[in-house]
Structures are given as C-alpha cells and as structure tokens.
Scaffold this motif. Structure first.
Motif, PDB file in Angstrom:
ATOM      1  N   ASP A 234      14.711  50.738  61.591  1.00 31.98           N
ATOM      2  CA  ASP A 234      14.985  50.010  60.539  1.00 31.98           C
ATOM      3  C   ASP A 234      16.411  51.256  60.168  1.00 31.98           C
ATOM      4  O   ASP A 234      16.872  50.798  58.926  1.00 31.98           O
ATOM      5  N   LEU A 235      15.555  52.344  60.231  1.00 33.82           N
ATOM      6  CA  LEU A 235      16.141  53.566  59.547  1.00 33.82           C
ATOM      7  C   LEU A 235      17.690  53.703  60.907  1.00 33.82           C
ATOM      8  O   LEU A 235      16.734  53.946  61.894  1.00 33.82           O
ATOM      9  N   VAL A 236      18.575  54.035  59.409  1.00 31.09           N
ATOM     10  CA  VAL A 236      19.368  54.742  60.879  1.00 31.09           C
ATOM     11  C   VAL A 236      20.521  55.617  59.961  1.00 31.09           C
ATOM     12  O   VAL A 236      20.512  55.660  58.928  1.00 31.09           O
ATOM     13  N   THR A 237      20.488  56.993  60.937  1.00 30.88           N
ATOM     14  CA  THR A 237      21.004  58.164  60.230  1.00 30.88           C
ATOM     15  C   THR A 237      22.030  58.251  60.522  1.00 30.88           C
ATOM     16  O   THR A 237      23.342  57.085  60.763  1.00 30.88           O
ATOM     17  N   GLN A 238      22.968  58.869  59.365  1.00 35.07           N
ATOM     18  CA  GLN A 238      24.796  59.220  59.429  1.00 35.07           C
ATOM     19  C   GLN A 238      25.409  58.704  60.153  1.00 35.07           C
ATOM     20  O   GLN A 238      26.803  58.426  60.202  1.00 35.07           O
ATOM     21  N   GLU A 239      25.042  59.305  61.449  1.00 31.44           N
ATOM     22  CA  GLU A 239      25.324  60.182  62.523  1.00 31.44           C
ATOM     23  C   GLU A 239      25.250  58.843  63.315  1.00 31.44           C
ATOM     24  O   GLU A 239      26.022  58.908  64.854  1.00 31.44           O
ATOM     25  N   SER A 240      24.133  57.909  63.316  1.00 33.56           N
ATOM     26  CA  SER A 240      24.769  56.096  64.231  1.00 33.56           C
ATOM     27  C   SER A 240      25.486  55.707  64.470  1.00 33.56           C
ATOM     28  O   SER A 240      26.563  55.086  63.264  1.00 33.56           O
TER      29      SER A 240
ATOM     30  N   MET B 218      13.182  63.802  71.632  1.00 37.04           N
ATOM     31  CA  MET B 218      12.773  63.416  70.962  1.00 37.04           C
ATOM     32  C   MET B 218      13.357  63.251  68.932  1.00 37.04           C
ATOM     33  O   MET B 218      14.724  63.626  69.107  1.00 37.04           O
ATOM     34  N   SER B 219      13.100  61.639  68.628  1.00 37.89           N
ATOM     35  CA  SER B 219      13.392  61.249  67.428  1.00 37.89           C
ATOM     36  C   SER B 219      14.097  62.182  66.766  1.00 37.89           C
ATOM     37  O   SER B 219      12.600  62.939  66.010  1.00 37.89           O
ATOM     38  N   ASN B 220      15.026  62.406  65.533  1.00 35.53           N
ATOM     39  CA  ASN B 220      15.030  63.001  64.892  1.00 35.53           C
ATOM     40  C   ASN B 220      14.351  61.978  63.137  1.00 35.53           C
ATOM     41  O   ASN B 220      14.011  62.176  61.896  1.00 35.53           O
ATOM     42  N   LEU B 221      14.494  61.181  63.906  1.00 34.00           N
ATOM     43  CA  LEU B 221      13.574  59.860  62.503  1.00 34.00           C
ATOM     44  C   LEU B 221      12.303  59.182  61.761  1.00 34.00           C
ATOM     45  O   LEU B 221      11.314  60.095  63.960  1.00 34.00           O
ATOM     46  N   HIS B 222      11.894  59.546  61.678  1.00 34.98           N
ATOM     47  CA  HIS B 222      10.418  59.669  61.155  1.00 34.98           C
ATOM     48  C   HIS B 222      10.127  58.207  60.272  1.00 34.98           C
ATOM     49  O   HIS B 222      10.897  57.671  59.507  1.00 34.98           O
ATOM     50  N   LYS B 223       8.642  57.929  59.901  1.00 31.01           N
ATOM     51  CA  LYS B 223       7.601  56.966  59.014  1.00 31.01           C
ATOM     52  C   LYS B 223       8.499  57.051  57.845  1.00 31.01           C
ATOM     53  O   LYS B 223       8.413  58.258  57.175  1.00 31.01           O
ATOM     54  N   MET B 224       9.485  55.788  57.348  1.00 30.46           N
ATOM     55  CA  MET B 224       9.282  56.393  56.027  1.00 30.46           C
ATOM     56  C   MET B 224       8.576  55.551  55.259  1.00 30.46           C
ATOM     57  O   MET B 224       8.601  54.964  55.396  1.00 30.46           O
ATOM     58  N   THR B 225       8.416  55.729  54.055  1.00 28.45           N
ATOM     59  CA  THR B 225       7.284  55.537  52.963  1.00 28.45           C
ATOM     60  C   THR B 225       7.761  54.934  51.373  1.00 28.45           C
ATOM     61  O   THR B 225       9.060  55.918  51.319  1.00 28.45           O
ATOM     62  N   ILE B 226       8.383  54.182  50.724  1.00 30.89           N
ATOM     63  CA  ILE B 226       8.607  54.254  49.583  1.00 30.89           C
ATOM     64  C   ILE B 226       7.541  53.420  48.579  1.00 30.89           C
ATOM     65  O   ILE B 226       6.747  52.897  49.360  1.00 30.89           O
ATOM     66  N   CYS B 227       7.549  53.594  47.571  1.00 28.31           N
ATOM     67  CA  CYS B 227       6.795  53.801  46.362  1.00 28.31           C
ATOM     68  C   CYS B 227       6.954  52.748  45.870  1.00 28.31           C
ATOM     69  O   CYS B 227       8.009  52.392  45.372  1.00 28.31           O
ATOM     70  N   LEU B 228       5.814  50.998  46.133  1.00 24.95           N
ATOM     71  CA  LEU B 228       6.513  49.786  45.128  1.00 24.95           C
ATOM     72  C   LEU B 228       7.100  50.141  43.711  1.00 24.95           C
ATOM     73  O   LEU B 228       7.240  49.117  42.928  1.00 24.95           O
ATOM     74  N   GLU B 229       6.095  50.843  43.348  1.00 27.19           N
ATOM     75  CA  GLU B 229       6.315  51.689  41.883  1.00 27.19           C
ATOM     76  C   GLU B 229       6.888  52.075  41.284  1.00 27.19           C
ATOM     77  O   GLU B 229       7.672  51.588  40.420  1.00 27.19           O
ATOM     78  N   HIS B 230       7.891  52.606  41.780  1.00 29.43           N
ATOM     79  CA  HIS B 230       8.896  53.413  41.480  1.00 29.43           C
ATOM     80  C   HIS B 230      10.386  53.489  42.575  1.00 29.43           C
ATOM     81  O   HIS B 230      11.185  54.004  41.636  1.00 29.43           O
ATOM     82  N   GLN B 231       9.661  52.758  43.428  1.00 29.01           N
ATOM     83  CA  GLN B 231      10.973  52.551  44.196  1.00 29.01           C
ATOM     84  C   GLN B 231      11.667  53.964  44.604  1.00 29.01           C
ATOM     85  O   GLN B 231      13.371  53.766  44.765  1.00 29.01           O
TER      86      GLN B 231
END
Length: 95
Positions: free
Chosen positions: A82-88, A1-14
């Motif tokens: 597109d998400l890369v973990t630090q240990e990758s 099971m991956s330790n990554l999950h969907k990341m969302t970013i607020c377009l107003e506040h970045q």
C-alpha cells in the motif's frame, strides 16, 4: 532491493512512527512522553487479534500494542504493497 520499508502509524496521535526508542519505533509525541514521564509497571506487548483496518487491497491491518500500567502505545502496521513512492507511476486515472 526495494526502497520501501514497513510503515507504522501511532493510532493515538495519527503520526508516522519514525523515532527509535529502546521499545522500538514510536511517533514523536510518544517518544517525548517515554523520555519525559517514563511509564510505570511491567511492559506487555502483543498483537491485537482482530484487524483494526483494511488496506486498499482489502488485506487486514493489525495493531501492535505496548502497554504499561499507566500508558499504552498502539500502532497500525500497513502492508508494504500500500506504500507508493513519489517516483512510482502506479497511480491510476479515473477520469
């Protein structure tokens, strides 16, 4: 099971949306606004029909909108690839 999950970013506040609310995950600034000055009117939520950006692999990134009469939250949803973990070790050198 991956330790990554969907990341969302607020377009107003970045900012990363990492704050839970009854409406879903939002950024800290939007959460503050929701709780200190609640929006008025009916809530509408929808995906925008055109991509707002493209991933590093040229995949479209779509925006999700929560809209009231007097407030709007727009979020960009990044692909998991597109998400890369630090240990990758997947970083390439171009030197």
């Amino acid at each position: 099971m991956s330790n990554l999950h969907k990341m969302t970013i607020c377009l107003e506040h970045q900012s990363v949306e990492d704050q839970a609310t009854p409406f879903g995950m939002v950024c800290p600034q939007c959460k503050h606004r929701l709780y200190t000055n609640p929006p008025e009117g009916n809530l509408m939520s929808f995906w925008e029909s055109q991509p707002v950006a493209y991933s590093l692999k040229r995949e479209p990134c779509f925006a999700y909108t929560l809209r009231w009469e007097d407030y709007r939250i727009r979020s960009i949803h990044l692909p998991e690839d597109d998400l890369v973990t630090q240990e990758s070790p997947e970083m390439e050198s171009h030197s």
